[in-house]
Motif scaffolding. Sequence first.
Motif, PDB file in Angstrom:
ATOM      1  N   TYR A  54      56.670  98.758  26.141  1.00 51.98           N
ATOM      2  CA  TYR A  54      56.218  99.156  27.606  1.00 51.98           C
ATOM      3  C   TYR A  54      55.754  98.841  28.159  1.00 51.98           C
ATOM      4  O   TYR A  54      55.135  98.081  29.486  1.00 51.98           O
ATOM      5  N   PHE A  55      54.542  99.269  27.964  1.00 49.45           N
ATOM      6  CA  PHE A  55      53.450 100.025  28.717  1.00 49.45           C
ATOM      7  C   PHE A  55      52.474  98.539  28.636  1.00 49.45           C
ATOM      8  O   PHE A  55      51.518  97.953  29.338  1.00 49.45           O
ATOM      9  N   VAL A  56      52.883  97.911  27.286  1.00 52.56           N
ATOM     10  CA  VAL A  56      51.306  96.194  27.395  1.00 52.56           C
ATOM     11  C   VAL A  56      52.349  95.325  27.723  1.00 52.56           C
ATOM     12  O   VAL A  56      51.410  94.579  29.001  1.00 52.56           O
ATOM     13  N   THR A  57      53.636  94.770  27.403  1.00 55.00           N
ATOM     14  CA  THR A  57      54.104  93.795  28.820  1.00 55.00           C
ATOM     15  C   THR A  57      53.969  94.232  30.353  1.00 55.00           C
ATOM     16  O   THR A  57      54.589  95.161  30.671  1.00 55.00           O
ATOM     17  N   GLY A  58      53.648  93.229  31.133  1.00 51.37           N
ATOM     18  CA  GLY A  58      53.953  93.065  32.419  1.00 51.37           C
ATOM     19  C   GLY A  58      54.791  93.118  32.737  1.00 51.37           C
ATOM     20  O   GLY A  58      56.404  92.816  32.481  1.00 51.37           O
ATOM     21  N   GLN A  59      55.504  92.310  34.293  1.00 47.17           N
ATOM     22  CA  GLN A  59      56.556  92.223  34.383  1.00 47.17           C
ATOM     23  C   GLN A  59      56.609  90.889  35.609  1.00 47.17           C
ATOM     24  O   GLN A  59      55.796  90.493  35.264  1.00 47.17           O
ATOM     25  N   VAL A  60      57.390  89.664  35.357  1.00 47.81           N
ATOM     26  CA  VAL A  60      57.915  88.758  35.939  1.00 47.81           C
ATOM     27  C   VAL A  60      59.423  88.799  37.200  1.00 47.81           C
ATOM     28  O   VAL A  60      60.299  89.820  37.168  1.00 47.81           O
ATOM     29  N   THR A  61      59.091  87.595  37.559  1.00 49.17           N
ATOM     30  CA  THR A  61      60.182  88.009  39.069  1.00 49.17           C
ATOM     31  C   THR A  61      60.646  86.455  38.235  1.00 49.17           C
ATOM     32  O   THR A  61      60.478  85.667  38.300  1.00 49.17           O
ATOM     33  N   THR A  62      62.641  86.725  38.581  1.00 52.46           N
ATOM     34  CA  THR A  62      62.985  86.063  37.923  1.00 52.46           C
ATOM     35  C   THR A  62      64.173  85.270  38.695  1.00 52.46           C
ATOM     36  O   THR A  62      64.740  86.515  40.120  1.00 52.46           O
ATOM     37  N   CYS A  63      64.836  84.060  39.338  1.00 49.25           N
ATOM     38  CA  CYS A  63      65.818  84.389  39.863  1.00 49.25           C
ATOM     39  C   CYS A  63      67.225  84.198  39.465  1.00 49.25           C
ATOM     40  O   CYS A  63      67.354  84.507  38.293  1.00 49.25           O
ATOM     41  N   TYR A  64      68.210  84.999  40.279  1.00 51.63           N
ATOM     42  CA  TYR A  64      69.419  85.145  39.967  1.00 51.63           C
ATOM     43  C   TYR A  64      70.059  84.194  39.685  1.00 51.63           C
ATOM     44  O   TYR A  64      71.283  83.396  38.786  1.00 51.63           O
ATOM     45  N   ALA A  65      69.753  83.237  40.350  1.00 53.15           N
ATOM     46  CA  ALA A  65      71.350  81.736  40.607  1.00 53.15           C
ATOM     47  C   ALA A  65      70.279  81.097  39.395  1.00 53.15           C
ATOM     48  O   ALA A  65      70.922  80.282  38.973  1.00 53.15           O
ATOM     49  N   CYS A  66      69.496  80.917  39.408  1.00 52.71           N
ATOM     50  CA  CYS A  66      68.930  79.722  38.232  1.00 52.71           C
ATOM     51  C   CYS A  66      68.529  80.346  36.836  1.00 52.71           C
ATOM     52  O   CYS A  66      67.771  79.495  36.112  1.00 52.71           O
ATOM     53  N   ARG A  67      68.007  81.512  36.973  1.00 52.77           N
ATOM     54  CA  ARG A  67      67.231  82.406  36.403  1.00 52.77           C
ATOM     55  C   ARG A  67      65.550  81.531  36.158  1.00 52.77           C
ATOM     56  O   ARG A  67      64.546  82.010  34.758  1.00 52.77           O
ATOM     57  N   ALA A  68      65.055  81.074  37.313  1.00 57.37           N
ATOM     58  CA  ALA A  68      63.445  80.168  37.522  1.00 57.37           C
ATOM     59  C   ALA A  68      62.883  81.613  37.108  1.00 57.37           C
ATOM     60  O   ALA A  68      63.649  82.952  37.063  1.00 57.37           O
ATOM     61  N   GLU A  69      61.212  82.210  36.251  1.00 61.67           N
ATOM     62  CA  GLU A  69      61.127  82.990  36.386  1.00 61.67           C
ATOM     63  C   GLU A  69      59.136  82.972  37.115  1.00 61.67           C
ATOM     64  O   GLU A  69      58.655  81.795  36.725  1.00 61.67           O
TER      65      GLU A  69
END
Length: 102
Positions: A66-81
């Motif tokens: 949890y503390f080591v991994t970063g975050q990513v923005t993801t699209c609801y529609a096509c799941r693009a990251e």
Amino acid sequence: MRDDHRVDACAVCRSRELFIRKDFPQRLGLAIVIVFGLLAVYFFTISVVWAWGVLTLAVLIDLVIYFVTGQVTTCYACRAEYRKCPLNPAHEGFDLATSEKY
């Protein structure tokens, strides 16, 4: 993307509904839960203390991940990251009701 390089809309499908999540493979997380769950069941037949030790180890591994991994923005529609760009404060965590639209 705007001038500050934050994602406003998906570049693939143009959807404006995006969410932020941890950048960790869900299948690997599920595999960890299954393996440690089975180990705990096995150790419950030997000793309750050992079984709780296995479950505690699983929690500690989860905390490190949890503390080591970063975050990513993801699209609801096509799941693009979208990685390596600043997070947009307008986006929140995953919402099941929004996801069910797609």
